[in-house]
Design a protein around this motif. Structure first.
Motif, PDB file in Angstrom:
ATOM      1  N   VAL A   1       0.857  -1.186   0.000  1.00 54.50           N
ATOM      2  CA  VAL A   1       0.000   0.000   0.000  1.00 54.50           C
ATOM      3  C   VAL A   1       0.894   1.237   0.000  1.00 54.50           C
ATOM      4  CG1 VAL A   1      -1.746   1.318   1.258  1.00 54.50           C
ATOM      5  CG2 VAL A   1      -1.834  -1.184   1.263  1.00 54.50           C
ATOM      6  N   ILE A   2       0.700   2.110  -0.978  1.00 52.76           N
ATOM      7  CA  ILE A   2       1.449   3.364  -1.057  1.00 52.76           C
ATOM      8  C   ILE A   2       0.514   4.501  -0.651  1.00 52.76           C
ATOM      9  CG2 ILE A   2       2.742   4.940  -2.537  1.00 52.76           C
ATOM     10  CD1 ILE A   2       3.358   2.548  -4.363  1.00 52.76           C
ATOM     11  N   PHE A   3       0.928   5.275   0.359  1.00 54.94           N
ATOM     12  CA  PHE A   3       0.084   6.346   0.908  1.00 54.94           C
ATOM     13  C   PHE A   3       0.584   7.717   0.464  1.00 54.94           C
ATOM     14  CE2 PHE A   3      -0.727   9.522   4.258  1.00 54.94           C
ATOM     15  CZ  PHE A   3      -2.122   9.522   4.219  1.00 54.94           C
ATOM     16  N   CYS A   4      -0.357   8.558   0.022  1.00 52.07           N
ATOM     17  CA  CYS A   4      -0.054   9.924  -0.425  1.00 52.07           C
ATOM     18  C   CYS A   4      -0.655  10.939   0.550  1.00 52.07           C
ATOM     19  CB  CYS A   4      -0.648  10.175  -1.806  1.00 52.07           C
ATOM     20  SG  CYS A   4      -0.084   9.041  -3.084  1.00 52.07           S
ATOM     21  N   HIS A   5       0.179  11.787   1.128  1.00 53.40           N
ATOM     22  CA  HIS A   5      -0.304  12.829   2.038  1.00 53.40           C
ATOM     23  C   HIS A   5      -1.003  13.947   1.256  1.00 53.40           C
ATOM     24  CE1 HIS A   5       2.687  15.883   0.964  1.00 53.40           C
ATOM     25  NE2 HIS A   5       3.621  14.961   1.017  1.00 53.40           N
ATOM     26  N   GLY A   6      -1.654  14.832   1.982  1.00 52.84           N
ATOM     27  CA  GLY A   6      -2.419  15.900   1.359  1.00 52.84           C
ATOM     28  C   GLY A   6      -1.689  17.234   1.315  1.00 52.84           C
ATOM     29  N   PHE A   7      -2.416  18.266   0.906  1.00 57.34           N
ATOM     30  CA  PHE A   7      -1.919  19.639   0.810  1.00 57.34           C
ATOM     31  C   PHE A   7      -1.503  20.128   2.196  1.00 57.34           C
ATOM     32  CE2 PHE A   7      -3.112  24.287   0.433  1.00 57.34           C
ATOM     33  CZ  PHE A   7      -2.046  24.626  -0.397  1.00 57.34           C
ATOM     34  N   LYS A   8      -0.321  20.744   2.272  1.00 57.89           N
ATOM     35  CA  LYS A   8       0.271  21.183   3.542  1.00 57.89           C
ATOM     36  C   LYS A   8       0.492  19.996   4.492  1.00 57.89           C
ATOM     37  CE  LYS A   8      -2.824  24.515   4.194  1.00 57.89           C
ATOM     38  NZ  LYS A   8      -3.538  25.680   4.788  1.00 57.89           N
ATOM     39  N   GLY A   9       0.663  18.813   3.922  1.00 60.02           N
ATOM     40  CA  GLY A   9       0.925  17.613   4.721  1.00 60.02           C
ATOM     41  C   GLY A   9       2.319  17.075   4.461  1.00 60.02           C
ATOM     42  N   PHE A  10       2.654  15.994   5.156  1.00 62.54           N
ATOM     43  CA  PHE A  10       3.929  15.303   4.971  1.00 62.54           C
ATOM     44  C   PHE A  10       3.788  13.905   5.557  1.00 62.54           C
ATOM     45  CE2 PHE A  10       4.009  18.439   8.388  1.00 62.54           C
ATOM     46  CZ  PHE A  10       4.270  17.689   9.518  1.00 62.54           C
TER      47      PHE A  10
ATOM     48  N   ASN B   1      -0.984  28.865   6.979  1.00 63.52           N
ATOM     49  CA  ASN B   1      -0.888  27.587   7.660  1.00 63.52           C
ATOM     50  C   ASN B   1      -1.231  27.851   9.130  1.00 63.52           C
ATOM     51  OD1 ASN B   1       0.107  25.307   9.169  1.00 63.52           O
ATOM     52  ND2 ASN B   1       1.300  24.710   7.387  1.00 63.52           N
ATOM     53  N   ALA B   2      -2.411  27.408   9.566  1.00 58.59           N
ATOM     54  CA  ALA B   2      -2.883  27.718  10.909  1.00 58.59           C
ATOM     55  C   ALA B   2      -1.947  27.177  11.983  1.00 58.59           C
ATOM     56  CB  ALA B   2      -4.289  27.156  11.108  1.00 58.59           C
TER      57      ALA B   2
ATOM     58  N   ARG C   1      -4.459  15.301  14.835  1.00 58.14           N
ATOM     59  CA  ARG C   1      -3.826  16.597  14.591  1.00 58.14           C
ATOM     60  C   ARG C   1      -2.319  16.417  14.669  1.00 58.14           C
ATOM     61  NH1 ARG C   1      -5.628  20.756  18.823  1.00 58.14           N
ATOM     62  NH2 ARG C   1      -7.681  19.890  18.333  1.00 58.14           N
ATOM     63  N   HIS C   2      -1.592  17.482  14.337  1.00 55.62           N
ATOM     64  CA  HIS C   2      -0.128  17.444  14.453  1.00 55.62           C
ATOM     65  C   HIS C   2       0.333  18.539  15.418  1.00 55.62           C
ATOM     66  CE1 HIS C   2       3.912  16.374  13.086  1.00 55.62           C
ATOM     67  NE2 HIS C   2       4.188  17.662  13.222  1.00 55.62           N
ATOM     68  N   PRO C   3       1.177  18.180  16.408  1.00 51.56           N
ATOM     69  CA  PRO C   3       1.676  16.818  16.665  1.00 51.56           C
ATOM     70  C   PRO C   3       0.611  15.948  17.328  1.00 51.56           C
ATOM     71  CG  PRO C   3       2.502  18.338  18.323  1.00 51.56           C
ATOM     72  CD  PRO C   3       1.779  19.194  17.319  1.00 51.56           C
ATOM     73  N   TYR C   4       0.763  14.648  17.123  1.00 51.61           N
ATOM     74  CA  TYR C   4      -0.137  13.671  17.728  1.00 51.61           C
ATOM     75  C   TYR C   4       0.646  12.956  18.824  1.00 51.61           C
ATOM     76  CZ  TYR C   4      -3.672   9.951  17.996  1.00 51.61           C
ATOM     77  OH  TYR C   4      -4.656   9.084  18.418  1.00 51.61           O
ATOM     78  N   THR C   5       0.250  13.162  20.067  1.00 48.57           N
ATOM     79  CA  THR C   5       1.073  12.705  21.192  1.00 48.57           C
ATOM     80  C   THR C   5       0.596  11.405  21.818  1.00 48.57           C
ATOM     81  OG1 THR C   5      -0.216  14.123  22.675  1.00 48.57           O
ATOM     82  CG2 THR C   5       1.811  15.045  21.755  1.00 48.57           C
ATOM     83  N   ALA C   6      -0.601  10.945  21.443  1.00 48.24           N
ATOM     84  CA  ALA C   6      -1.108   9.702  22.030  1.00 48.24           C
ATOM     85  C   ALA C   6      -0.346   8.502  21.471  1.00 48.24           C
ATOM     86  CB  ALA C   6      -2.596   9.550  21.743  1.00 48.24           C
TER      87      ALA C   6
END
Length: 283
Positions: free
Chosen positions: A34-43, A179-180, A257-262
């Motif tokens: 499975v190849i995953f593509c991130h979204g706009f303003k993502g990484f 970028n909020a 959300r980012h960062p995700y700490t859980a």
């Protein structure tokens, strides 16, 4: 035991290196990839994406995630938008070509997973938001792709661009989007829009959705604040063989959300991941 090959470097067709990760279990069993593509303003390392990768690998899939070459990050700074010039020079054709480079690499002898551990005849795509649209387009043009799953995907890139806005961007050469999270003003140059209209047969998502004949799972939250869930409903109407999974009251990032700490996934993202894994693992 899961093997993690992280921050491997690939070279784009457009002059920039970019990073890719591979997660898998080296158990000698040929597995779908499975190849995953991130979204706009993502990484690739945004939010809970590393935990998602672990889940897919634990379920017996080879999981690949990568940074688009012009997403604003660099090889040395994979999670920071330190190159806004590259971000401004990004376009959909470049992202399509980047995904093509990743697919070629996965199917080559250079892929760092032993042939006994991967089945490239079961090559699948998954994308979030803008990455969902890119995944749809690539699945349409590349017959090596056998299944596709989208998360909160756009269903047409130009549908929210008014002629007045386009005229202004063309006149000024650039538009800035905030970028909020980072408080950066991120540039989008006119070339992105110009490239879209010049390559419309390749980049028009509605036509690609209607033409898809491979298994297709559409996942969307009904409280998506970025891409209305009507986009998912429309895609299902365009391609009745697709599966539609709507998460009630879930947002664009399915509660992450980012960062995700859980240390574990929240309930909505857990549901999304489980539905995706079931889809990719089924015959």
């Amino acid at each position: 035991m899961i093997t993690r090959e992280r921050n491997l470097i690939l070279q784009s067709m457009h002059g920039r290196p970019f990073l890719v990760d591979v997660y898998y279990q080296p158990d000698g069993q040929p597995k779908p990839v499975v190849i995953f593509c991130h979204g706009f303003k993502g990484f690739k390392d945004w939010g809970a994406f590393d935990i998602v990768a672990e889940k897919f690998a634990a379920a017996g899939l080879v999981y690949v995630k990568f940074n688009f070459s012009h997403n604003g990050t660099t090889v040395d700074h994979p999670m920071d938008f330190v190159d806004l010039e590259a971000f401004g020079n990004d376009n959909l054709s470049i992202e399509m070509d980047d995904l093509g480079v990743v697919i070629d690499w996965v199917c080559s002898a250079a892929f760092p997973v032993k042939a006994t551990d991967v089945n490239t005849q079961q090559l699948y795509l998954m994308g979030h938001s803008r990455g969902g649209g890119i995944s749809i387009l690539k699945a349409h043009e590349d017959s090596r792709v056998k299944k596709i799953c989208t998360w909160a995907s756009v269903n047409e890139f130009s549908k929210y661009w008014t002629q007045e806005e386009l005229d202004k961007i063309k006149r000024e050469g650039v538009v800035f989007v905030g970028n909020a999270r980072t408080k950066q003003m991120m540039p989008i140059k006119w070339q992105m829009y110009e490239n879209y209209f010049a390559n419309l047969p390749r980049l028009f998502v509605p036509d690609a959705v209607r033409a898809l004949t491979i298994p297709f799972l559409i996942i969307h939250g009904t409280d998506d604040e970025t891409v209305p869930y009507s986009a998912a409903v429309e895609m299902h109407q365009w391609n009745k063989s697709a599966q539609l999974f709507l998460l009630e009251h879930s947002n664009h990032n399915f509660g992450t959300r980012h960062p995700y700490t859980a240390a574990t996934l929240n309930e909505d993202m857990e549901d999304v991941v489980n539905a995706s894994i079931d889809f990719f693992s089924s015959n």
